[in-house]
Design a protein around this motif. Structure first.
Motif, short mmCIF file in Angstrom:
data_model
loop_
_atom_site.label_atom_id
_atom_site.label_comp_id
_atom_site.label_asym_id
_atom_site.label_seq_id
_atom_site.Cartn_x
_atom_site.Cartn_y
_atom_site.Cartn_z
N GLY A 86 0.79 -1.23 0.00
CA GLY A 86 0.00 0.00 0.00
C GLY A 86 0.82 1.27 0.00
N LYS A 87 2.13 1.18 -0.21
CA LYS A 87 3.00 2.36 -0.17
C LYS A 87 3.41 2.77 -1.58
CE LYS A 87 4.95 0.91 4.29
NZ LYS A 87 4.16 1.86 5.09
N LYS A 88 3.89 4.00 -1.70
CA LYS A 88 4.41 4.49 -2.97
C LYS A 88 5.61 5.39 -2.70
CE LYS A 88 1.03 8.30 -3.30
NZ LYS A 88 0.38 8.05 -1.99
N LEU A 89 6.38 5.68 -3.75
CA LEU A 89 7.61 6.46 -3.60
C LEU A 89 7.37 7.78 -2.90
CD1 LEU A 89 10.65 6.86 -4.31
CD2 LEU A 89 9.89 7.78 -6.52
N GLU A 90 6.25 8.42 -3.23
CA GLU A 90 5.96 9.74 -2.68
C GLU A 90 5.68 9.71 -1.18
OE1 GLU A 90 5.68 9.93 -6.98
OE2 GLU A 90 4.84 8.53 -5.50
N ASP A 91 5.47 8.52 -0.61
CA ASP A 91 5.34 8.41 0.84
C ASP A 91 6.68 8.59 1.55
OD1 ASP A 91 2.60 7.86 0.67
OD2 ASP A 91 2.95 5.71 0.43
N TYR A 92 7.76 8.51 0.80
CA TYR A 92 9.10 8.52 1.39
C TYR A 92 9.88 9.80 1.06
CZ TYR A 92 8.26 3.56 2.19
OH TYR A 92 7.73 2.36 2.61
N ILE A 93 9.71 10.32 -0.14
CA ILE A 93 10.44 11.53 -0.53
C ILE A 93 9.51 12.45 -1.31
CG2 ILE A 93 12.75 10.50 -0.59
CD1 ILE A 93 12.44 10.24 -3.64
N ASN A 94 9.85 13.74 -1.31
CA ASN A 94 9.12 14.74 -2.07
C ASN A 94 10.02 15.20 -3.22
OD1 ASN A 94 7.61 16.88 -3.06
ND2 ASN A 94 7.99 18.21 -1.30
N LEU A 95 9.69 14.77 -4.43
CA LEU A 95 10.48 15.12 -5.60
C LEU A 95 10.01 16.45 -6.17
CD1 LEU A 95 10.67 11.65 -7.37
CD2 LEU A 95 12.62 12.96 -6.52
N GLN A 96 10.97 17.32 -6.50
CA GLN A 96 10.66 18.62 -7.08
C GLN A 96 11.36 18.75 -8.43
OE1 GLN A 96 12.22 20.92 -3.70
NE2 GLN A 96 10.13 21.56 -3.22
N ARG A 97 10.60 19.12 -9.44
CA ARG A 97 11.15 19.28 -10.78
C ARG A 97 12.04 20.52 -10.84
NH1 ARG A 97 7.59 16.56 -14.04
NH2 ARG A 97 8.56 15.87 -16.00
N VAL A 98 13.18 20.42 -11.50
CA VAL A 98 14.11 21.55 -11.63
C VAL A 98 14.10 22.01 -13.09
CG1 VAL A 98 16.52 22.30 -11.44
CG2 VAL A 98 15.58 20.68 -9.77
N ASP A 99 13.78 23.30 -13.29
CA ASP A 99 13.77 23.88 -14.63
C ASP A 99 14.05 25.37 -14.49
OD1 ASP A 99 13.56 23.08 -17.27
OD2 ASP A 99 11.45 23.62 -17.46
N PRO A 100 15.05 25.97 -15.14
CA PRO A 100 15.90 25.33 -16.14
C PRO A 100 16.71 24.18 -15.52
CG PRO A 100 16.88 27.40 -15.48
CD PRO A 100 15.51 27.34 -14.86
N GLN A 101 16.94 23.18 -16.36
CA GLN A 101 17.68 22.02 -15.86
C GLN A 101 19.15 22.38 -15.63
OE1 GLN A 101 16.73 19.12 -18.91
NE2 GLN A 101 14.99 18.38 -17.71
N TRP A 102 19.75 23.06 -16.59
CA TRP A 102 21.13 23.52 -16.45
C TRP A 102 21.21 24.97 -16.91
CZ3 TRP A 102 24.38 19.39 -19.61
CH2 TRP A 102 24.29 18.14 -18.99
N ARG A 103 22.14 25.72 -16.33
CA ARG A 103 22.55 27.02 -16.88
C ARG A 103 24.01 26.88 -17.29
NH1 ARG A 103 20.21 31.83 -13.87
NH2 ARG A 103 18.51 31.19 -15.26
N ASN A 104 24.30 27.28 -18.52
CA ASN A 104 25.61 27.04 -19.13
C ASN A 104 26.32 28.36 -19.40
OD1 ASN A 104 25.28 23.95 -19.84
ND2 ASN A 104 23.38 24.96 -20.48
N PHE A 105 27.50 28.52 -18.80
CA PHE A 105 28.29 29.75 -18.92
C PHE A 105 29.51 29.47 -19.81
CE2 PHE A 105 25.98 30.05 -14.95
CZ PHE A 105 25.65 31.39 -14.83
N PHE A 106 29.73 30.35 -20.77
CA PHE A 106 30.85 30.19 -21.70
C PHE A 106 31.83 31.34 -21.54
CE2 PHE A 106 27.30 27.81 -23.35
CZ PHE A 106 27.89 26.60 -23.72
N GLU A 107 33.07 31.10 -21.94
CA GLU A 107 34.15 32.07 -21.75
C GLU A 107 33.90 33.39 -22.47
OE1 GLU A 107 36.83 32.34 -19.99
OE2 GLU A 107 37.36 30.35 -19.25
N ASP A 108 33.12 33.37 -23.56
CA ASP A 108 32.86 34.61 -24.30
C ASP A 108 31.70 35.41 -23.71
OD1 ASP A 108 30.72 33.08 -25.02
OD2 ASP A 108 31.13 33.08 -27.17
N GLY A 109 31.17 34.97 -22.57
CA GLY A 109 30.09 35.70 -21.90
C GLY A 109 28.69 35.21 -22.24
N VAL A 110 28.57 34.32 -23.21
CA VAL A 110 27.26 33.78 -23.58
C VAL A 110 26.76 32.85 -22.47
CG1 VAL A 110 26.05 32.26 -25.19
CG2 VAL A 110 27.59 34.03 -26.05
#
Length: 505
Positions: A77-101
């Motif tokens: 009668g249990k499920k994953l959400e009974d044990y942890i609270n998952l939170q979606r992350v977005d933006p997933q990554w932020r990418n920094f480049f040497e030219d400032g982009v």
């Protein structure tokens, strides 16, 4: 529970996610399972440091493929959400480049279209086509290698056949197929660095490893509320519920064996006493090569056969508590080398410390402010570096010098006066990683993915010498990362159940 499973004794060496996964699944089938863990907490590399109001996840910092964890927690009668609270992350990554982009990687296609339109009308189309190609690679690999736990190239071709595997991109390198499909330099770097998940080089990994963006883009990138070590607490709670005996601060010194059978282990318990514990099955969450060397005293003739399973990269890991917030950071950030291919060659081929590292930086307070005091920042800095070379190791001073190179780079790329704002510092070198987790030469991700050495296969999960000895974790198939090591434990549990049903041992 069948008579063949009832009262069968299983000893699991190590309470990493792979070991705990196997233990839980076997205990639910009625096996008598004991976990022996040399450290004072469960989780293996999933670890935590709490100090002065800061909470640092010392190991993994990203959750992907959450459905892989469900079989561990579901039932009764249990499920994953009974044990942890998952939170979606977005933006997933932020990418920094040497030219400032700066380029954000978003889960939703419409957000990515807005992000990429500035680079020209064709770029988003290439991006979509690349993800479709990635999805094809994932679907093929998932159908057999992941779902059925294939362990060898022979099993791979028996399952797929040459005809069924024709869409698998294995003749090119990961980098080669990225450059064939993407013209934008920033997207090229971003997708090449998905290889971070397995601590390898995009120049040397087979092209079907381009499946990794699908794992993130189609199934989401997640954070566990309260810090990723909440997943460690959840696993421990599940161990207790399923009746697994957990022995912390118990270090296994040797695996006992007779002919082609392992019979138990020699262990030093928390009081320092030596004990012999018998077992019908042994599951090692210690990496294969250290286990073969230390616990089985394997001869050179045996170890030579494992040379293709070279350790993945290591890293220096720097956890910093800051007395200010850098608002330009997302939860997950990458600061790229000016020449990513030169970085790959230097670290993975020349085995040298990077002079211009690509840096992974985690700032979890973007999702969870509880991880630092108010007005403060909590960041983890991780550049990939070669594993320890026993013949010519780098010194602690060399690693400290690299730490300063990383701080210089981050200050130059926008984290102004970073050093002046450090109020808490925790620093790990490959020597620390090797000592704490018995990892092979300080490897973080198990076995390096190399299309010429091992076709991206890791070591098999079942010993070729001892029929009732099994391995789990990042050094065996399907490889590194929390979902994959958890899956390895589930596969090993199934293998043991099947062996027990046949009356062995």
């Amino acid at each position: 529970m069948s008579d063949s499973e009832k009262n069968k004794r299983v000893i699991v060496i190590g309470a990493g996610l792979g070991g705990m996964s196997a233990a839980i699944m076997l205990a639910r089938r009625g096996f008598k399972v004991t976990i022996l863990e040399k450290n004072a907490q469960v989780g293996g590399k999933l670890n935590q440091l709490q100090t002065k109001g800061f909470s640092f996840d010392l190991g993994p910092s990203i959750v992907t493929l959450p459905d892989i964890f469900r079989p561990i927690f579901e039932g009764d009668g249990k499920k994953l959400e009974d044990y942890i609270n998952l939170q979606r992350v977005d933006p997933q990554w932020r990418n920094f480049f040497e030219d400032g982009v700066v380029v954000d990687l978003w889960e939703k296609p419409e957000r990515m279209r807005s992000e990429l339109d500035r680079f020209g009308p064709e770029v988003f189309g290439e991006y979509k086509d690349f993800l479709a190609y990635s999805r094809r690679q994932y679907d093929i690999v998932e159908a057999g290698y992941l779902r059925h736990g294939l362990d060898t190239l022979l099993q791979f071709f028996r399952f797929y056949g040459w005809k069924e595997a024709r869409d698998l991109d294995y003749l090119r390198s990961m980098s080669g197929s990225i450059y064939k499909r993407l013209s934008n330099r920033y997207l090229r770097d971003i997708f090449e660095y998905f290889i971070k998940y397995v601590g390898s080089s995009a120049l040397d990994s087979p092209a079907f490893m381009n499946l990794m963006p699908t794992i993130q883009m189609d199934f989401g990138l997640w954070y566990v509320a309260g810090g990723l070590y909440q997943l460690g607490h959840a696993f421990r709670r599940r161990l207790e519920e399923t009746g697994v005996t957990l022995c912390l601060e118990h270090e296994v010194l040797e695996i006992d064996r007779s002919a082609s059978t392992v019979t138990g282990v020699q262990v030093r318990d928390s009081s320092g006493d030596l004990r012999t514990l018998p077992a019908d099955y042994v599951v090692s969450n210690m990496e294969v090569i250290p286990a073969m060397q230390r616990l089985l005293r394997s001869p050179n003739s045996v170890m030579k056969k494992l040379r293709r399973f070279e350790p993945s990269c290591s890293g220096i890991v720097l956890h910093l508590g800051l007395d200010r917030v850098y608002p330009q950071l997302a939860h997950h950030n990458f600061f790229y080398s000016a020449n990513l291919h030169e970085h790959f060659r230097r670290v993975f081929r020349d085995k040298k410390l990077p002079d211009d590292p690509t840096i992974y930086l985690v700032a979890p307070t973007r999702t969870d402010p509880s991880q630092a005091p108010s007005g403060c920042d909590n960041i983890k800095i991780l550049p990939h570096i070669p594993p320890i070379d026993p013949q010519n190791p780098y010194s602690p001073e060399d690693y400290i010098a690299l730490k300063e190179v990383c701080l210089d780079k981050l200050e130059r790329m926008g984290l102004t006066d970073l050093r002046k704002h450090i109020i808490v510092e925790d620093f790990w070198t490959p020597f620390d990683i090797e000592a704490r987790y018995a990892s092979n030469r300080g490897s973080i991700y198990g076995v390096a993915c190399d299309r010429r050495r091992n076709f991206a296969f890791k070591a098999p999960k079942q010993s070729s010498r001892f029929h009732n000895l099994f391995f789990v974790g990042g050094s065996v198939n399907p490889g590194a990362g929390m979902p994959m090591v958890t899956l390895s434990g589930q596969h090993v549990a199934r293998m043991i159940v099947e062996q027990a049903a046949k009356g062995r041992p």
